[in-house]
Design a protein around this motif. Structure first.
Motif, PDB file in Angstrom:
ATOM      1  N   ASN A 288       0.871  -1.164   0.000  1.00 23.65           N
ATOM      2  CA  ASN A 288       0.000   0.000   0.000  1.00 23.65           C
ATOM      3  C   ASN A 288       0.915   1.224   0.000  1.00 23.65           C
ATOM      4  N   PRO A 289       1.078   1.876  -1.162  1.00 19.67           N
ATOM      5  CA  PRO A 289       2.024   2.996  -1.251  1.00 19.67           C
ATOM      6  C   PRO A 289       1.640   4.185  -0.370  1.00 19.67           C
ATOM      7  N   ARG A 290       0.377   4.297  -0.052  1.00 19.66           N
ATOM      8  CA  ARG A 290      -0.072   5.420   0.777  1.00 19.66           C
ATOM      9  C   ARG A 290       0.563   5.381   2.169  1.00 19.66           C
ATOM     10  N   PHE A 291       0.862   4.175   2.669  1.00 18.61           N
ATOM     11  CA  PHE A 291       1.433   4.013   4.003  1.00 18.61           C
ATOM     12  C   PHE A 291       2.833   3.415   3.949  1.00 18.61           C
ATOM     13  N   SER A 292       3.536   3.668   2.853  1.00 18.92           N
ATOM     14  CA  SER A 292       4.897   3.160   2.672  1.00 18.92           C
ATOM     15  C   SER A 292       5.825   4.318   2.333  1.00 18.92           C
ATOM     16  N   ASP A 293       7.039   4.233   2.836  1.00 16.19           N
ATOM     17  CA  ASP A 293       8.046   5.247   2.522  1.00 16.19           C
ATOM     18  C   ASP A 293       9.426   4.613   2.622  1.00 16.19           C
TER      19      ASP A 293
ATOM     20  N   CYS B 296       3.888  -0.910   4.042  1.00 15.84           N
ATOM     21  CA  CYS B 296       2.617  -1.485   4.468  1.00 15.84           C
ATOM     22  C   CYS B 296       2.259  -2.551   3.439  1.00 15.84           C
TER      23      CYS B 296
END
Length: 140
Positions: free
Chosen positions: A29-34, A39
């Motif tokens: 889930n790129p929204r919660f990955s950095d 995620c």
């Protein structure tokens, strides 16, 4: 809203951990990955948060343990078929996991094998006869 579970794990190598959890069936889930966390969603309701040790340290003051030396939890993930147990195990092994750190179990109505991720966390990959799971079939 459906209840969700997120398993938060400290990892030494974020890319190696992501490869393992992708092979386990996860989608990032790129929204919660950095650059310090990933995620990985195993289903709509099951997520695994992979965090570098420094990021994990933002959430706790406790010492980060080494799952390769001590057991902290046994995590289990179901698959859709009996054959899916071996297929999933082959995928995660190819992605850097170690097969069968705990003994395989075959009870006829239920089959499980395990895989160790690159950081030592153990995942049981299991299948259970749907009739038994629903309470309609005999156990054993």
């Amino acid at each position: 809203m459906t209840k969700m579970i997120f398993v938060n794990l400290p990892v030494r190598d974020l890319n190696a951990a992501e490869a393992f959890y992708t092979a386990l069936g996860g989608n990032k889930n790129p929204r919660f990955s950095d650059d310090r966390s990933r995620c990985m969603m195993l289903s709509d309701a099951i997520g695994v948060m992979l965090m570098t040790h420094d990021r994990y340290g933002d959430f706790t003051t406790r010492t980060i343990g080494d799952a390769r030396e001590k057991s902290y939890a046994l995590l289990a993930l179901s698959v859709d078929s009996r054959n899916g147990v071996g297929e999933t195990l082959a995928k995660v092994t190819a992605a850097g996991g170690r097969a069968d750190p705990t003994p395989p179990q075959d009870h006829g109505f239920m089959l499980s094998r395990s895989a160790e991720d690159p950081d030592g966390n153990i995942w049981e990959i299991m299948w259970m006869d749907p009739a038994v799971a629903a309470g309609d079939g005999p156990v054993g």
